[in-house]
Design a protein around this motif. Structure first.
Motif, PDB file in Angstrom:
ATOM      1  N   LEU A  81       0.877  -1.039   0.096  1.00  0.00           N
ATOM      2  CA  LEU A  81      -0.106   0.020  -0.142  1.00  0.00           C
ATOM      3  C   LEU A  81       1.163   1.298   0.044  1.00  0.00           C
ATOM      4  O   LEU A  81       1.510   1.511   0.789  1.00  0.00           O
ATOM      5  CB  LEU A  81      -0.726  -0.033   1.415  1.00  0.00           C
ATOM      6  CG  LEU A  81      -1.690   1.317   1.604  1.00  0.00           C
ATOM      7  CD1 LEU A  81      -3.002   1.191   0.421  1.00  0.00           C
ATOM      8  CD2 LEU A  81      -2.455   1.332   2.826  1.00  0.00           C
ATOM      9  N   THR A 125      -2.886   6.267   1.485  1.00  0.00           N
ATOM     10  CA  THR A 125      -3.305   6.101   2.729  1.00  0.00           C
ATOM     11  C   THR A 125      -4.433   7.220   3.163  1.00  0.00           C
ATOM     12  O   THR A 125      -5.232   7.144   4.066  1.00  0.00           O
ATOM     13  CB  THR A 125      -2.411   5.937   3.724  1.00  0.00           C
ATOM     14  OG1 THR A 125      -1.678   7.241   3.922  1.00  0.00           O
ATOM     15  CG2 THR A 125      -1.373   4.685   3.652  1.00  0.00           C
ATOM     16  N   VAL A 158      -9.144  -0.580   3.665  1.00  0.00           N
ATOM     17  CA  VAL A 158      -8.835  -0.261   2.439  1.00  0.00           C
ATOM     18  C   VAL A 158      -9.653  -0.790   1.435  1.00  0.00           C
ATOM     19  O   VAL A 158     -10.402  -1.921   1.790  1.00  0.00           O
ATOM     20  CB  VAL A 158      -7.289  -0.643   2.027  1.00  0.00           C
ATOM     21  CG1 VAL A 158      -6.242  -0.296   3.023  1.00  0.00           C
ATOM     22  CG2 VAL A 158      -7.236  -2.397   1.924  1.00  0.00           C
ATOM     23  N   LEU A 176      -4.146  -1.370  -3.690  1.00  0.00           N
ATOM     24  CA  LEU A 176      -5.157  -0.853  -2.561  1.00  0.00           C
ATOM     25  C   LEU A 176      -5.290   0.648  -2.448  1.00  0.00           C
ATOM     26  O   LEU A 176      -4.206   1.490  -2.679  1.00  0.00           O
ATOM     27  CB  LEU A 176      -4.660  -1.512  -1.312  1.00  0.00           C
ATOM     28  CG  LEU A 176      -4.358  -3.006  -1.322  1.00  0.00           C
ATOM     29  CD1 LEU A 176      -3.650  -3.507  -0.198  1.00  0.00           C
ATOM     30  CD2 LEU A 176      -5.592  -3.591  -1.568  1.00  0.00           C
ATOM     31  N   ASP A 177      -6.452   0.780  -1.830  1.00  0.00           N
ATOM     32  CA  ASP A 177      -6.541   2.373  -1.614  1.00  0.00           C
ATOM     33  C   ASP A 177      -7.279   2.642  -0.328  1.00  0.00           C
ATOM     34  O   ASP A 177      -8.289   1.937  -0.196  1.00  0.00           O
ATOM     35  CB  ASP A 177      -6.974   2.812  -2.921  1.00  0.00           C
ATOM     36  CG  ASP A 177      -7.356   4.553  -2.656  1.00  0.00           C
ATOM     37  OD1 ASP A 177      -6.396   5.454  -2.328  1.00  0.00           O
ATOM     38  OD2 ASP A 177      -8.659   5.003  -2.597  1.00  0.00           O
ATOM     39  N   ARG A 178      -6.786   3.523   0.440  1.00  0.00           N
ATOM     40  CA  ARG A 178      -7.763   3.920   1.646  1.00  0.00           C
ATOM     41  C   ARG A 178      -8.368   5.354   1.714  1.00  0.00           C
ATOM     42  O   ARG A 178      -9.262   5.478   2.278  1.00  0.00           O
ATOM     43  CB  ARG A 178      -6.811   3.887   3.010  1.00  0.00           C
ATOM     44  CG  ARG A 178      -7.308   4.049   4.287  1.00  0.00           C
ATOM     45  CD  ARG A 178      -6.371   4.388   5.605  1.00  0.00           C
ATOM     46  NE  ARG A 178      -7.057   4.868   6.411  1.00  0.00           N
ATOM     47  CZ  ARG A 178      -7.296   6.024   6.767  1.00  0.00           C
ATOM     48  NH1 ARG A 178      -6.771   6.932   5.867  1.00  0.00           N
ATOM     49  NH2 ARG A 178      -7.944   6.608   7.744  1.00  0.00           N
TER      50      ARG A 178
END
Length: 273
Positions: free
Chosen positions: A44, A49, A72, A86-88
């Motif tokens: 990530l 984040t 995420v 992935l992305d938060r």
């Protein structure tokens, strides 16, 4: 213990998943473990984040505000290589709270699977999941719902191709891990009989018919319905059950029947709550 919650090996695009922070690499990338997908690890980028670092702040210090586990979104997946993006930043606080709550609830089932694994040797963990959890339409929700009814869960375990001793041991584990506290459900009502001299008899007949109906349908997890005189014309219909949702629905059914019986005989009945 790293085990896969679901039959599918990889999450779907746009799925929200719980990850655990492992390490922070030198290139500002965080190595994470997807908690619900066994040993599946991914990277990530810190930029994904939604956090920022001031001049005197560190990535590790900022990540500490998230805790070891956080939510995420999977934006892309290559199933051939197992590579995930992935992305938060796109995950709202509400989505994060709901996903973490679901994860915590599902962990109860995972803990159960791990606890019966030794009882079912030589079956492997995926075989146990397949037999007890993954075959259900909504695996975790359906299993947890069944634990609320001793009768349903007992029938479910009895349907499995395992020994009687194994069935007994598994039922004991379920009773311990998913023990339901008895729930007291009641309805207060006011019943009058149009001021007829047969008023008390009307109430008695309606109560008798309702209790007879209930006695035919009472479940293993319930204590019989009682109709109690608080102070005439006030009455209380009450029961004890381990399944609150089903119990409330049943209580409504019996109150409706009680009311209909009184109305049929020229009386009136009104719920006080």
């Amino acid at each position: 213990n790293r085990c896969r919650f679901y039959k599918q090996r990889y999450p779907n695009p746009n799925e929200l998943v719980v990850v655990r922070k492992l390490t922070v690499e030198q290139n500002s990338v965080i190595k994470v473990l997807l908690c619900e997908y066994g040993a599946l690890e991914s990277m990530l980028p810190f930029a994904a984040t939604g956090l920022t670092c001031g001049r005197h702040e560190t990535i590790e210090g900022q990540l500490a505000t998230l805790g070891n586990q956080f939510v995420v979104q999977v934006t892309r997946i290559d199933q051939a290589t197992g590579f995930l993006d992935l992305d938060r930043k796109s995950v709202s606080d509400e989505q994060s709270a709901a996903t973490l709550a679901k994860y915590q609830k599902n962990q109860l089932v995972v803990s159960f699977v791990l606890s019966i694994l030794k009882k079912l040797e030589p079956l492997q963990i995926e075989e146990v999941y397949e037999q007890f959890i993954w075959t259900l339409n909504n695996p975790y929700d359906d299993f947890i719902a069944m634990t609320e009814s001793e009768e349903k869960m007992s029938a479910y375990i009895d349907s499995k191709q395992i020994t009687d001793e194994q069935k007994h041991d598994i039922k004991q584990i379920i009773n311990t891990r998913f023990k339901q506290n008895p729930c007291h459900i009641y309805v207060l009502c006011k019943a009058v009989s149009s001021y007829s001299v047969l008023g008390v008899e009307v109430i008695k007949k309606a109560a008798k018919a309702t209790l007879e109906l209930f006695d035919m349908e009472v479940g293993q997890d319930e204590k019989p319905l009682q109709i109690v005189i608080e102070s005439a014309p006030n009455y209380k219909l009450e029961m004890v059950t381990k399944n609150k949702k089903e119990g409330k629905a049943k209580m409504q059914q019996y109150y409706d029947f009680f009311k209909a019986e009184i109305t049929k005989m020229g009386g009136q009945c009104h719920s006080e709550q």
